[in-house]
Design a protein around this motif. Structure first.
Motif, short mmCIF file in Angstrom:
data_model
loop_
_atom_site.label_atom_id
_atom_site.label_comp_id
_atom_site.label_asym_id
_atom_site.label_seq_id
_atom_site.Cartn_x
_atom_site.Cartn_y
_atom_site.Cartn_z
N UNK A 1 30.89 36.06 45.12
CA UNK A 1 30.79 35.45 46.62
C UNK A 1 29.21 35.47 46.88
N UNK A 2 28.43 36.40 46.69
CA UNK A 2 27.07 36.53 47.07
C UNK A 2 26.37 35.57 46.49
N UNK B 1 45.68 31.82 41.38
CA UNK B 1 45.04 32.82 42.00
C UNK B 1 46.27 33.79 42.67
N UNK B 2 45.68 34.83 43.18
CA UNK B 2 46.75 35.66 43.99
C UNK B 2 46.99 34.78 45.42
N UNK C 1 36.74 33.36 40.25
CA UNK C 1 36.62 34.92 40.70
C UNK C 1 36.28 34.77 42.50
N UNK C 2 35.33 33.71 42.96
CA UNK C 2 35.20 33.85 44.57
C UNK C 2 36.52 33.45 45.16
N UNK C 3 37.47 32.49 44.49
CA UNK C 3 38.54 32.21 45.37
C UNK C 3 39.53 33.70 45.02
N UNK C 4 39.63 34.33 44.02
CA UNK C 4 40.49 35.38 43.80
C UNK C 4 40.24 36.37 44.67
N UNK C 5 38.81 36.72 45.07
CA UNK C 5 37.89 37.73 45.98
C UNK C 5 38.46 37.04 47.47
N UNK C 6 38.50 35.76 47.64
CA UNK C 6 38.86 35.44 49.02
C UNK C 6 40.34 35.22 49.11
#
Length: 354
Positions: free
Chosen positions: A18-19, A2-3, A206-211
Motif C-alpha cells: 500500500x505504501x 480477495x477476502x 495485495x493492496x486490495x487484499x490489505x484494504x
C-alpha cells in the motif's frame, strides 16, 4: 478473489504494498506539478478509470488518499463495454466498492457491437474496424476523454502495471513495430497518467487484499482468442522458465532505455521541422535534408509533418513507403496515407489532403 471487505470504520494498516502504491501516485503528482508552469492548481479534479479489477481498485484506493492529502479531488469513471451478460452488475458492484472509499463514480456504457461507439447516447463517431480488443480500447479512451472534457479534469489515471508494460514491449518486438512500440507506454502522456507502471500486478492485488477489497476478474483475460491473455498466460511463463526470473523487469528496462533514446531523436526531428518554417506548414519536405540528417531523424520528421498538416498518424509501413520516395526514387507515383497522400515533385515531398 480477495477476502470480504473489512468492517466499516476500520482502517487497514499501511502495508509495504500500500505504501508503494501511494508513493507511486505521489511521485507522479509531484513530478507533474513541478513540470507545469505554475504547478497544478489546488482543488483540481482527477479522474480514475475503474474496471472493477484489482489494478484499478488499488489505484482508486491509493489515489483517494494521496489526492485528498494534496488538496485535490478525485472521481471515478467505470466503463461498461457491454461485452458480457453480467457487465452491468460488475459496473454496479465496482461503483458500490468505490463508494466505501468515499469516491463518487459514474458508469458510462459504450457500444462496440456495431461500427460506431455510442457514449451515453451522445453523438456517435466512427471507430476503426478491428478486433474486439482494439475496438474496446478505442471506445474506452474515447469515453474517458469525453468525460474528462466535460468535467474539466486535469488528468485521467489508468491502472496499467509493470506486467502490462512488459506485455506491450514483447508484443511490439514480435510485430517489428519499431522503437515507438518497443518504448511501451509512458507514465504521463498528455491527459493520461499511469502511475503504476513500476508496480507489479501482484502488488496491486495485495493492496486490495490489505484494504479488504474484493475485485472482479475479467474472463476475457483468460481467453486464448485474445492476444494479451496468450502472452500473459502462455508466453511469459515459458520465458521465465527458460530464461530465469526477471524477464518482465528486463523488458520494462529495455522500454525505458529505448524511450530515452527516442526522446532525443524526437527533439532532433522537431528541430528540423521548426527549421523548415512555412514549408513544413504547407506540407513540403525538401529531399536535400536526407543528405544532412540520419534516417532515424527523417522518418520522424515525416511523421511530424503528416500529423501537423493532415492529422495523420503514420504506421511503420507508411513511413517506409515515404522514405523510399527519396532513398529509392524511380519515378514512382503518390503514396496514399491516412487522410491524404504524398507525392515527390522534383526535389520536394508534398503532403496533401485527399
Amino acid at each position: 478473489m480477495a477476502e470480504e471487505p473489512q468492517e466499516a470504520g476500520r482502517r487497514p494498516r499501511l502495508t509495504p504494498p500500500m505504501a508503494d502504491a501511494r508513493r507511486a501516485i505521489s511521485d507522479c503528482l509531484e513530478a507533474e506539478h513541478a513540470a507545469r508552469p505554475g504547478g497544478i492548481a489546488p482543488g483540481s479534479l482527477f479522474l480514475i478509470a475503474v474496471s472493477g479489477g484489482a489494478d484499478s481498485l488499488a489505484l482508486a484506493y491509493a489515489a483517494s488518499f494521496v489526492f485528498a492529502k494534496a488538496g485535490h479531488r478525485v472521481e471515478a469513471v467505470i466503463i461498461d463495454h457491454q461485452l458480457q451478460p453480467d457487465s452491468a452488475d460488475v459496473a454496479l458492484t465496482a461503483q458500490d466498492t468505490l463508494k466505501t472509499m468515499g469516491v463518487d463514480a459514474q458508469i458510462v456504457r459504450v457500444d462496440i457491437a456495431g461500427d460506431t461507439v455510442d457514449v451515453d447516447n451522445s453523438d456517435s463517431g466512427d471507430t476503426p474496424r478491428g478486433n474486439i480488443e482494439s475496438r474496446a480500447r478505442d471506445a474506452r479512451y474515447e469515453a474517458l476523454a469525453a468525460v474528462a472534457e466535460k468535467r474539466q479534469a486535469t488528468a485521467v489515471l489508468l491502472g496499467h502495471t509493470k506486467d502490462d508494460q512488459a506485455e506491450t514491449v514483447l508484443l511490439g518486438l514480435t510485430r517489428g513495430s519499431g522503437p515507438q512500440s518497443i518504448a511501451g507506454m509512458q507514465k504521463v502522456s498528455g491527459l493520461w497518467w499511469r502511475p503504476f507502471l513500476g508496480l507489479s500486478r501482484a502488488t496491486t492485488e495485495q493492496v486490495c487484499v490489505d484494504a479488504g477489497l474484493s475485485w472482479w476478474s475479467d474472463p476475457h483475460n483468460s481467453e486464448d482468442r485474445f492476444v494479451r491473455p496468450r502472452i500473459r498466460h502462455r508466453v511469459m511463463p515459458v520465458l521465465e522458465k527458460q530464461l530465469g526470473p526477471g524477464v518482465a523487469d528486463a523488458l520494462v528496462r529495455t522500454a525505458e532505455l529505448v524511450r530515452q533514446d527516442g526522446e532525443v531523436l524526437d527533439q532532433m526531428a522537431n528541430d528540423v521541422y521548426e527549421s523548415l518554417g512555412d514549408q513544413a506548414g504547407a506540407g513540403i519536405v525538401p529531399v536535400g535534408l536526407w543528405q544532412t540528417q540520419p534516417p532515424a531523424v527523417m522518418s520522424r520528421v515525416l511523421r511530424v509533418v503528416a500529423k501537423q498538416t493532415l492529422g495523420s498518424h503514420l504506421s511503420h509501413t507508411h513511413t517506409e513507403a515515404l522514405m523510399r520516395l527519396v532513398t529509392h526514387w524511380r519515378g514512382q507515383g503518390p503514396v496514399d496515407i491516412p487522410g491524404g497522400r504524398v507525392v515527390r515533385n522534383g526535389d520536394e515531398l508534398r503532403f496533401s489532403a485527399q
